[in-house]
Design an enzyme around this catalytic site. Structure first.
Site, mmCIF file in Angstrom:
data_model
loop_
_atom_site.group_PDB
_atom_site.id
_atom_site.type_symbol
_atom_site.label_atom_id
_atom_site.label_comp_id
_atom_site.label_asym_id
_atom_site.label_seq_id
_atom_site.Cartn_x
_atom_site.Cartn_y
_atom_site.Cartn_z
ATOM 1 N N PRO A 1 0.824 -1.213 0.000
ATOM 2 C CA PRO A 1 0.000 0.000 0.000
ATOM 3 C C PRO A 1 0.853 1.255 0.000
ATOM 4 O O PRO A 1 1.853 1.338 0.718
ATOM 5 C CB PRO A 1 -0.805 -0.128 1.294
ATOM 6 N N CYS A 2 0.445 2.221 -0.812
ATOM 7 C CA CYS A 2 1.296 3.391 -1.051
ATOM 8 C C CYS A 2 1.577 4.186 0.218
ATOM 9 O O CYS A 2 2.642 4.771 0.353
ATOM 10 C CB CYS A 2 0.687 4.288 -2.115
ATOM 11 N N GLN A 3 0.609 4.204 1.168
ATOM 12 C CA GLN A 3 0.836 5.001 2.374
ATOM 13 C C GLN A 3 2.010 4.487 3.198
ATOM 14 O O GLN A 3 2.552 5.189 4.029
ATOM 15 C CB GLN A 3 -0.425 5.075 3.233
#
Length: 473
Positions: free
Chosen positions: A93-95
């Protein structure tokens, strides 16, 4: 080709990337993994995997395949995967990369903090040592921390042995094995619309191959690298100049056969600017409306900036559009009114004030079009709010979450939110792919997925590398 290449999938979600590999053919899936249960149900429905917890997999289920492991990737014991994995795919996930950071004084190397989920992707590479890996993420990763994050990731993959001593402190793992390093064959941002997806969706794709797999001859290796780039960048693709459109995937026909449908859509907006009467509306009349011919092909060329086309090339492009519609199963299958077992094509009810506002917003415009009128809504600086897709341009990115006007809106004036099945078509999921979960859970699964068609292009590039494998000879 009868050989099946084995795949371990991480951060799998509903399986957009994996579906692309399946569509290409020649791949066998051992395990998939995600922390959430709803996408696991969707994946199992379509791929036939057994759903197990990480604890079950680490215990008595270990070694059984195919399975979908539900649990945090940090809790998965990769040593329980039986046999070798030819390919590992995944996109943390990018976060997670908001914590891939290091002060400028540390840029030269002593220690760079990495996101934990990313570090477990590296742990999978250490354990499994696949011949090829595919890492995908958001384009913003290129510029995160002034480029330090991307630079660190590339160095980690390229010098896996050297970097493992740092990374294993993050993952809390004492694995002592020696690993091959990976040569990066492709590390660029890919625009899915240039590969045939009717949606502007940019993703960073990194493809690495184990050094012993690659041709030893420098010229052969250079050709391989070039071939991989051609596939993933769409350099030879007609879709780069002539993209597939929402009108085509919703109507199930190539644009050359949709003149009447296009004219009907646009005629609905004939009075909109005169009713709204804002400065934005007046500008739209001058820059857009007055330039429309209501000819589907001519307006398609105008809105996509494809001036002075080669008409033989254009004809070939529309043939390619038709072939892709056939491949995805959309040809002749108009989406409006279709019923699906998973109820993904049900049109949601809208509040009357929302519908009134939307009737004043033409395709490719958003809430700014009605700013200063009775239909005004908050959302300054947010282009997604009440933004309609355009029938002749690739859709803006289909998002997974958000209310308050972020749902994605149909190009027809009497329509509001897109249905989940319409979103799935913009993502290139075949209609035979059925989703599990509530409407909002399904929306998230679709919005978080890699477009299967992009996954298929990635699969083609991966296959090219595996077929050049020198380690098995």
């Amino acid at each position: 080709m009868s050989q099946k290449y084995t795949v371990v999938s991480l951060f799998s979600g509903a399986g957009g990337m994996d579906l692309g590999l399946y569509m290409e053919g020649g791949f066998e899936f051992l395990t998939a993994n995600d922390v959430l249960l709803p996408p696991a149900h969707t994946y199992a429905e379509n791929f036939g995997h057994k759903i197990v917890s990480a604890g079950e997999f680490n215990g008595e289920i270990g070694g059984q395949h195919p399975v979908y492991i539900v649990g945090d990737v940090s809790s998965v014991d990769f040593s329980r995967i039986s046999g070798s994995a030819d390919v590992v795919v995944g996109g943390p996930p990018c976060q997670d990369f908001s914590i891939v950071r290091g002060p400028e004084k540390e840029r030269m190397g002593i220690k760079v903090k990495r996101g934990k989920l990313y570090a477990h992707f590296v742990r999978a590479l250490m354990y499994l040592q696949p011949k090829v890996f595919v890492f995908e993420n958001v384009p913003g990763l290129l510029s995160a921390n002034n480029g330090t994050a991307f630079e660190t990731i590339i160095e980690d993959f390229s010098h896996l042995n050297l970097r493992w001593s740092e990374i294993k402190e993050i993952v809390g793992n004492s694995i002592q094995k020696t690993a091959e390093n990976y040569e990066i064959l492709f590390a660029e941002v890919v625009d899915s619309s240039e590969l045939g997806v009717p949606q502007k969706r940019k993703r960073l794709i990194i493809v690495g191959a184990r050094e012993d797999v690659l041709p030893r001859d420098h010229i052969q290796k250079a050709w391989l690298r070039s071939d991989v780039k051609n596939i993933l960048s769409g350099s030879d693709s007609l879709f780069k100049k002539y993209p597939l459109t929402p009108l085509e995937v919703f109507e199930g026909k190539p644009l050359s056969e949709l003149q009447n449908e296009y004219r009907e859509v646009m005629e609905e907006y004939r009075d909109v600017a005169a009713t709204v009467r804002t400065e934005k509306a007046e500008k739209w009349v001058r820059s857009v409306w007055e330039n429309l011919t209501f000819n589907a092909v001519e307006d398609y060329l105008f809105v996509n900036g494809a001036a002075r086309p080669d008409y033989r090339e254009l004809e070939a492009a529309f043939e390619a559009h038709g072939e892709l519609l056939e491949e995805l199963g959309y040809m002749g299958a108009k989406i409006e009114g279709m019923n699906f077992p998973d109820r993904t094509n049900e049109v949601s009810r809208e509040k009357e004030d929302v519908l009134q506002r939307l009737r004043m917003i033409p395709p490719d415009e958003n809430h700014e079009f009605v700013r200063g009128t009775q239909w005004e809504v908050e959302g300054r600086g947010m282009s997604l709010i009440y933004r309609r897709i355009h029938p002749l341009k690739p859709s803006y990115t289909v998002v997974a979450y958000g209310g308050g006007g972020t749902w994605g809106y149909h190009y027809r004036r009497n329509r509001g939110k897109l249905t989940n099945r319409e979103r799935a078509r913009l993502q290139t999921f075949p209609d035979t792919f059925l989703f599990k979960g509530t409407s909002s859970e399904v929306r998230a699964q679709i919005g978080e997925a890699v477009p299967p068609l992009l996954g298929k292009k990635i699969a083609r590039a991966v296959k090219l590398i595996l077929e050049a494998d020198q380690s098995s000879g």
